[in-house]
Design a protein around this motif. Sequence first.
Motif, PDB file in Angstrom:
ATOM      1  N   UNK A   1      -0.030  -8.457   1.332  1.00 27.76           N
ATOM      2  CA  UNK A   1       0.840  -7.974   2.745  1.00 27.76           C
ATOM      3  C   UNK A   1       1.791  -7.112   2.018  1.00 27.76           C
ATOM      4  N   UNK A   2       2.596  -6.279   2.733  1.00 28.16           N
ATOM      5  CA  UNK A   2       3.505  -5.343   2.621  1.00 28.16           C
ATOM      6  C   UNK A   2       4.678  -6.302   1.892  1.00 28.16           C
ATOM      7  N   UNK A   3       4.897  -7.338   2.354  1.00 24.55           N
ATOM      8  CA  UNK A   3       5.947  -8.520   1.820  1.00 24.55           C
ATOM      9  C   UNK A   3       5.573  -8.944   0.624  1.00 24.55           C
ATOM     10  N   UNK A   4       4.475  -9.159   0.236  1.00 28.75           N
ATOM     11  CA  UNK A   4       3.915  -9.497  -0.984  1.00 28.75           C
ATOM     12  C   UNK A   4       3.892  -8.503  -1.924  1.00 28.75           C
ATOM     13  N   UNK A   5       4.097  -7.378  -1.708  1.00 28.55           N
ATOM     14  CA  UNK A   5       3.940  -6.423  -2.689  1.00 28.55           C
ATOM     15  C   UNK A   5       5.546  -6.007  -3.371  1.00 28.55           C
ATOM     16  N   UNK A   6       6.437  -6.297  -2.483  1.00 23.45           N
ATOM     17  CA  UNK A   6       7.636  -5.995  -3.033  1.00 23.45           C
ATOM     18  C   UNK A   6       8.073  -6.650  -4.072  1.00 23.45           C
ATOM     19  N   UNK A   7       8.618  -6.218  -5.277  1.00 24.20           N
ATOM     20  CA  UNK A   7       8.945  -6.632  -6.431  1.00 24.20           C
ATOM     21  C   UNK A   7       7.835  -6.946  -7.365  1.00 24.20           C
ATOM     22  N   UNK A   8       6.659  -6.576  -7.114  1.00 18.91           N
ATOM     23  CA  UNK A   8       5.487  -6.576  -7.901  1.00 18.91           C
ATOM     24  C   UNK A   8       5.482  -5.664  -8.936  1.00 18.91           C
ATOM     25  N   UNK A   9       5.273  -5.747 -10.160  1.00 21.42           N
ATOM     26  CA  UNK A   9       5.059  -4.843 -11.076  1.00 21.42           C
ATOM     27  C   UNK A   9       3.609  -4.324 -11.131  1.00 21.42           C
ATOM     28  N   UNK A  10       3.618  -3.033 -11.118  1.00 23.94           N
ATOM     29  CA  UNK A  10       2.405  -2.254 -11.185  1.00 23.94           C
ATOM     30  C   UNK A  10       2.098  -1.209 -12.237  1.00 23.94           C
ATOM     31  N   UNK A  11       0.965  -0.738 -12.241  1.00 23.40           N
ATOM     32  CA  UNK A  11       0.590   0.439 -13.258  1.00 23.40           C
ATOM     33  C   UNK A  11       0.316   1.371 -12.275  1.00 23.40           C
ATOM     34  N   UNK A  12       0.813   2.709 -12.824  1.00 26.41           N
ATOM     35  CA  UNK A  12       0.489   3.906 -11.854  1.00 26.41           C
ATOM     36  C   UNK A  12       0.274   4.893 -12.728  1.00 26.41           C
ATOM     37  N   UNK A  13      -0.617   5.806 -12.499  1.00 22.34           N
ATOM     38  CA  UNK A  13      -0.956   7.100 -13.183  1.00 22.34           C
ATOM     39  C   UNK A  13      -0.008   8.261 -12.049  1.00 22.34           C
ATOM     40  N   UNK A  14       1.059   8.704 -13.142  1.00 21.32           N
ATOM     41  CA  UNK A  14       2.082   9.430 -12.355  1.00 21.32           C
ATOM     42  C   UNK A  14       2.073  11.092 -12.606  1.00 21.32           C
ATOM     43  N   UNK A  15       1.127  11.533 -13.426  1.00 22.51           N
ATOM     44  CA  UNK A  15       0.894  12.902 -13.683  1.00 22.51           C
ATOM     45  C   UNK A  15      -0.349  13.530 -13.023  1.00 22.51           C
ATOM     46  N   UNK A  16      -0.943  12.911 -12.168  1.00 26.15           N
ATOM     47  CA  UNK A  16      -2.232  13.421 -11.586  1.00 26.15           C
ATOM     48  C   UNK A  16      -2.021  14.622 -10.589  1.00 26.15           C
ATOM     49  N   UNK A  17      -0.963  14.824 -10.229  1.00 27.32           N
ATOM     50  CA  UNK A  17      -0.447  15.730  -9.130  1.00 27.32           C
ATOM     51  C   UNK A  17      -0.378  15.077  -7.462  1.00 27.32           C
ATOM     52  N   UNK A  18       0.286  15.555  -6.712  1.00 31.91           N
ATOM     53  CA  UNK A  18       0.336  14.919  -5.328  1.00 31.91           C
ATOM     54  C   UNK A  18      -1.045  15.256  -4.566  1.00 31.91           C
TER      55      UNK A  18
END
Length: 111
Positions: free
Chosen positions: A56-73
Amino acid sequence: MTISYDDFAKVKILSGSIIKAEPFPRALKPAYKVWADFGSEIGVLQTSAQVTVHYTPESLIGRQVLGAVNLGAKNIAGFESQFLMLGCADPQGAICLASLDPNVENGQKLF
């Protein structure tokens, strides 16, 4: 297909903490708009994530994740997705987010 370590190293996969999540009704498939803090160098980035089955949106807050940040928008239903949040599919195809245990500082590179 095999790629070199140098090719893999070009993908900037960082740790981040989700600071905001909300429903994304304009998306074609059920999704949330998610904002994650990737530390002082990158800052806060936003993405669209099809993770509505297990989270849920609420359960995501504070969760640490991994993200690919240089693929472009990427434009998703009028929303600028700035990173790819990583996960794997369960047997039914629903996405389970990749996470870190224990947590690390935001902005740490995956090796």
